[in-house]
Scaffold this motif. Structure first.
Motif, PDB file in Angstrom:
ATOM      1  N   LEU A   1     -30.270  -3.907  -5.828  1.00  0.00           N
ATOM      2  CA  LEU A   1     -30.816  -2.693  -5.663  1.00  0.00           C
ATOM      3  C   LEU A   1     -30.482  -2.212  -4.256  1.00  0.00           C
ATOM      4  CD1 LEU A   1     -34.430  -3.768  -6.852  1.00  0.00           C
ATOM      5  CD2 LEU A   1     -32.686  -2.638  -8.077  1.00  0.00           C
ATOM      6  N   ALA A   2     -30.601  -0.897  -4.087  1.00  0.00           N
ATOM      7  CA  ALA A   2     -30.252  -0.343  -3.011  1.00  0.00           C
ATOM      8  C   ALA A   2     -31.061  -0.550  -1.997  1.00  0.00           C
ATOM      9  CB  ALA A   2     -29.897   1.152  -3.126  1.00  0.00           C
ATOM     10  N   GLU A   3     -32.400  -0.513  -2.367  1.00  0.00           N
ATOM     11  CA  GLU A   3     -33.667  -0.766  -1.370  1.00  0.00           C
ATOM     12  C   GLU A   3     -34.643  -1.759  -1.782  1.00  0.00           C
ATOM     13  OE1 GLU A   3     -35.501   2.791  -0.015  1.00  0.00           O
ATOM     14  OE2 GLU A   3     -33.649   3.941  -0.518  1.00  0.00           O
ATOM     15  N   PRO A   4     -34.113  -3.157  -1.738  1.00  0.00           N
ATOM     16  CA  PRO A   4     -34.821  -4.204  -2.264  1.00  0.00           C
ATOM     17  C   PRO A   4     -36.036  -4.496  -1.693  1.00  0.00           C
ATOM     18  CG  PRO A   4     -33.099  -5.046  -1.005  1.00  0.00           C
ATOM     19  CD  PRO A   4     -32.705  -3.549  -1.127  1.00  0.00           C
ATOM     20  N   ALA A   5     -36.409  -3.955  -0.450  1.00  0.00           N
ATOM     21  CA  ALA A   5     -37.705  -4.000   0.385  1.00  0.00           C
ATOM     22  C   ALA A   5     -38.590  -2.980  -0.557  1.00  0.00           C
ATOM     23  CB  ALA A   5     -37.537  -3.849   1.626  1.00  0.00           C
ATOM     24  N   ALA A   6     -38.053  -2.024  -0.719  1.00  0.00           N
ATOM     25  CA  ALA A   6     -38.930  -0.926  -1.632  1.00  0.00           C
ATOM     26  C   ALA A   6     -39.360  -1.410  -2.978  1.00  0.00           C
ATOM     27  CB  ALA A   6     -38.360   0.452  -1.848  1.00  0.00           C
ATOM     28  N   ALA A   7     -38.480  -2.201  -3.520  1.00  0.00           N
ATOM     29  CA  ALA A   7     -38.867  -2.851  -4.812  1.00  0.00           C
ATOM     30  C   ALA A   7     -39.924  -3.960  -4.731  1.00  0.00           C
ATOM     31  CB  ALA A   7     -37.710  -3.554  -5.513  1.00  0.00           C
ATOM     32  N   LEU A   8     -39.693  -4.578  -3.700  1.00  0.00           N
ATOM     33  CA  LEU A   8     -40.792  -5.700  -3.426  1.00  0.00           C
ATOM     34  C   LEU A   8     -42.453  -5.030  -2.940  1.00  0.00           C
ATOM     35  CD1 LEU A   8     -38.801  -8.221  -1.230  1.00  0.00           C
ATOM     36  CD2 LEU A   8     -39.661  -8.431  -3.619  1.00  0.00           C
ATOM     37  N   ARG A   9     -42.088  -3.923  -2.367  1.00  0.00           N
ATOM     38  CA  ARG A   9     -43.434  -3.266  -1.920  1.00  0.00           C
ATOM     39  C   ARG A   9     -44.147  -2.683  -3.329  1.00  0.00           C
ATOM     40  NH1 ARG A   9     -40.484  -1.364   2.137  1.00  0.00           N
ATOM     41  NH2 ARG A   9     -40.000   0.609   1.168  1.00  0.00           N
ATOM     42  N   GLU A  10     -43.388  -1.904  -4.163  1.00  0.00           N
ATOM     43  CA  GLU A  10     -43.698  -1.529  -5.478  1.00  0.00           C
ATOM     44  C   GLU A  10     -44.432  -2.486  -6.505  1.00  0.00           C
ATOM     45  OE1 GLU A  10     -44.782   0.947  -8.649  1.00  0.00           O
ATOM     46  OE2 GLU A  10     -44.568   1.448  -6.462  1.00  0.00           O
ATOM     47  N   TRP A  11     -43.627  -3.781  -6.356  1.00  0.00           N
ATOM     48  CA  TRP A  11     -44.216  -4.578  -7.166  1.00  0.00           C
ATOM     49  C   TRP A  11     -45.604  -5.442  -6.829  1.00  0.00           C
ATOM     50  CZ3 TRP A  11     -38.745  -7.557  -7.502  1.00  0.00           C
ATOM     51  CH2 TRP A  11     -37.882  -6.914  -8.446  1.00  0.00           C
ATOM     52  N   ALA A  12     -45.429  -5.282  -5.438  1.00  0.00           N
ATOM     53  CA  ALA A  12     -46.772  -5.891  -4.900  1.00  0.00           C
ATOM     54  C   ALA A  12     -48.087  -4.716  -4.998  1.00  0.00           C
ATOM     55  CB  ALA A  12     -46.637  -5.864  -3.255  1.00  0.00           C
ATOM     56  N   ARG A  13     -47.727  -3.396  -5.192  1.00  0.00           N
ATOM     57  CA  ARG A  13     -48.554  -2.321  -5.498  1.00  0.00           C
ATOM     58  C   ARG A  13     -49.111  -2.543  -7.015  1.00  0.00           C
ATOM     59  NH1 ARG A  13     -49.312   1.911  -8.685  1.00  0.00           N
ATOM     60  NH2 ARG A  13     -47.179   1.839  -9.436  1.00  0.00           N
ATOM     61  N   VAL A  14     -48.402  -2.968  -8.009  1.00  0.00           N
ATOM     62  CA  VAL A  14     -48.785  -3.095  -9.433  1.00  0.00           C
ATOM     63  C   VAL A  14     -49.536  -4.518  -9.638  1.00  0.00           C
ATOM     64  CG1 VAL A  14     -47.591  -3.437 -11.596  1.00  0.00           C
ATOM     65  CG2 VAL A  14     -46.796  -1.665 -10.030  1.00  0.00           C
ATOM     66  N   VAL A  15     -49.277  -5.511  -8.753  1.00  0.00           N
ATOM     67  CA  VAL A  15     -49.502  -6.910  -9.220  1.00  0.00           C
ATOM     68  C   VAL A  15     -50.840  -7.006  -8.291  1.00  0.00           C
ATOM     69  CG1 VAL A  15     -49.165  -9.415  -8.772  1.00  0.00           C
ATOM     70  CG2 VAL A  15     -47.098  -7.826  -9.542  1.00  0.00           C
ATOM     71  N   ARG A  16     -51.901  -7.737  -9.055  1.00  0.00           N
ATOM     72  CA  ARG A  16     -53.310  -7.988  -8.535  1.00  0.00           C
ATOM     73  C   ARG A  16     -53.166  -8.937  -7.391  1.00  0.00           C
ATOM     74  NH1 ARG A  16     -54.518 -12.814  -9.663  1.00  0.00           N
ATOM     75  NH2 ARG A  16     -53.832 -13.881 -11.560  1.00  0.00           N
TER      76      ARG A  16
ATOM     77  N   PRO B   1     -21.116 -17.131   0.835  1.00  0.00           N
ATOM     78  CA  PRO B   1     -22.117 -16.358   0.758  1.00  0.00           C
ATOM     79  C   PRO B   1     -22.413 -15.516   1.761  1.00  0.00           C
ATOM     80  CG  PRO B   1     -22.523 -18.743   0.293  1.00  0.00           C
ATOM     81  CD  PRO B   1     -21.243 -18.850   0.842  1.00  0.00           C
ATOM     82  N   SER B   2     -22.934 -14.290   1.621  1.00  0.00           N
ATOM     83  CA  SER B   2     -22.927 -13.246   2.635  1.00  0.00           C
ATOM     84  C   SER B   2     -24.445 -13.407   3.553  1.00  0.00           C
ATOM     85  CB  SER B   2     -22.939 -11.821   1.950  1.00  0.00           C
ATOM     86  OG  SER B   2     -23.301 -10.679   3.156  1.00  0.00           O
ATOM     87  N   PRO B   3     -24.257 -13.372   4.671  1.00  0.00           N
ATOM     88  CA  PRO B   3     -25.579 -13.441   5.544  1.00  0.00           C
ATOM     89  C   PRO B   3     -26.408 -12.083   5.209  1.00  0.00           C
ATOM     90  CG  PRO B   3     -23.725 -13.232   6.824  1.00  0.00           C
ATOM     91  CD  PRO B   3     -23.085 -13.446   5.527  1.00  0.00           C
ATOM     92  N   ASP B   4     -25.853 -11.184   4.720  1.00  0.00           N
ATOM     93  CA  ASP B   4     -26.529  -9.888   4.835  1.00  0.00           C
ATOM     94  C   ASP B   4     -27.112  -9.956   3.324  1.00  0.00           C
ATOM     95  OD1 ASP B   4     -25.562  -8.993   7.227  1.00  0.00           O
ATOM     96  OD2 ASP B   4     -23.959  -8.105   6.313  1.00  0.00           O
ATOM     97  N   ASP B   5     -26.870 -10.880   2.343  1.00  0.00           N
ATOM     98  CA  ASP B   5     -27.560 -11.116   1.032  1.00  0.00           C
ATOM     99  C   ASP B   5     -29.007 -10.816   1.046  1.00  0.00           C
ATOM    100  OD1 ASP B   5     -28.429 -11.721  -1.562  1.00  0.00           O
ATOM    101  OD2 ASP B   5     -27.047 -13.291  -1.567  1.00  0.00           O
ATOM    102  N   PRO B   6     -29.532 -10.079   0.400  1.00  0.00           N
ATOM    103  CA  PRO B   6     -31.066  -9.944   0.431  1.00  0.00           C
ATOM    104  C   PRO B   6     -31.821 -11.158  -0.144  1.00  0.00           C
ATOM    105  CG  PRO B   6     -30.134  -8.342  -0.980  1.00  0.00           C
ATOM    106  CD  PRO B   6     -28.897  -9.115  -0.248  1.00  0.00           C
TER     107      PRO B   6
END
Length: 152
Positions: free
Chosen positions: A73-88, A112-117
């Motif tokens: 994903l281009a914005e993995p942090a945004a996905a984690l926030r959205e998943w947190a919104r959806v999960v109780r 392995p890349s040190p930039d890997d999310p």
């Protein structure tokens, strides 16, 4: 090989994933459940499955299982926030891949890349900032698994 995209309501579509699948040379097979399309009896020839569920209400799910997605994903942090919104609160997030980071990097001829999310120093702070508490981080040779619990 193809990617099966399952739509549950009209207008969902594969959104941004469609062009990404095209760019990767993967053909898309669409199943419109809302229009009466029948799911295939066999997944032979299907390399991946994308299930579109429509907008989800806050705190409406007990957990999320993500396999091989977050690091693409281009914005993995945004996905984690959205998943947190959806999960109780107290719900579970499982991030999985059938091979570890080192094995995947070796297949591509690089370390392995040190930039890997998914690298632990990157993933743990992203999870915390996104509303998750890391319970398990296992970057084994044969698989990658992180289990986090929704805070709040």
């Amino acid at each position: 090989m193809a990617v099966l995209v399952v739509e549950h309501v009209p207008g969902e579509g594969p959104y941004a994933i469609g062009p990404a699948l095209d760019a990767a040379g993967l053909r898309t097979r669409l199943c419109r459940v809302w229009a009466g399309d029948v799911l295939p009896e066999s997944l032979v020839g299907i390399e991946a499955l994308v299930v579109m569920g429509g907008p989800m209400a806050a705190h409406s799910d007990d957990g999320i299982f993500s396999a091989g997605l977050l690091d693409h994903l281009a914005e993995p942090a945004a996905a984690l926030r959205e998943w947190a919104r959806v999960v109780r609160p107290g719900g579970t997030l499982l991030l999985f891949h059938p091979s570890g980071r080192a094995e995947r990097a070796a297949r591509h001829g690089r370390p392995p890349s040190p930039d890997d999310p998914l690298a632990e120093p990157n993933l743990r702070p992203m999870l915390t900032a996104g509303g998750w508490r890391t319970e398990e981080y296992d970057d084994a040779r044969a698989y990658f698994l992180t289990r986090a619990v929704r805070t709040g």
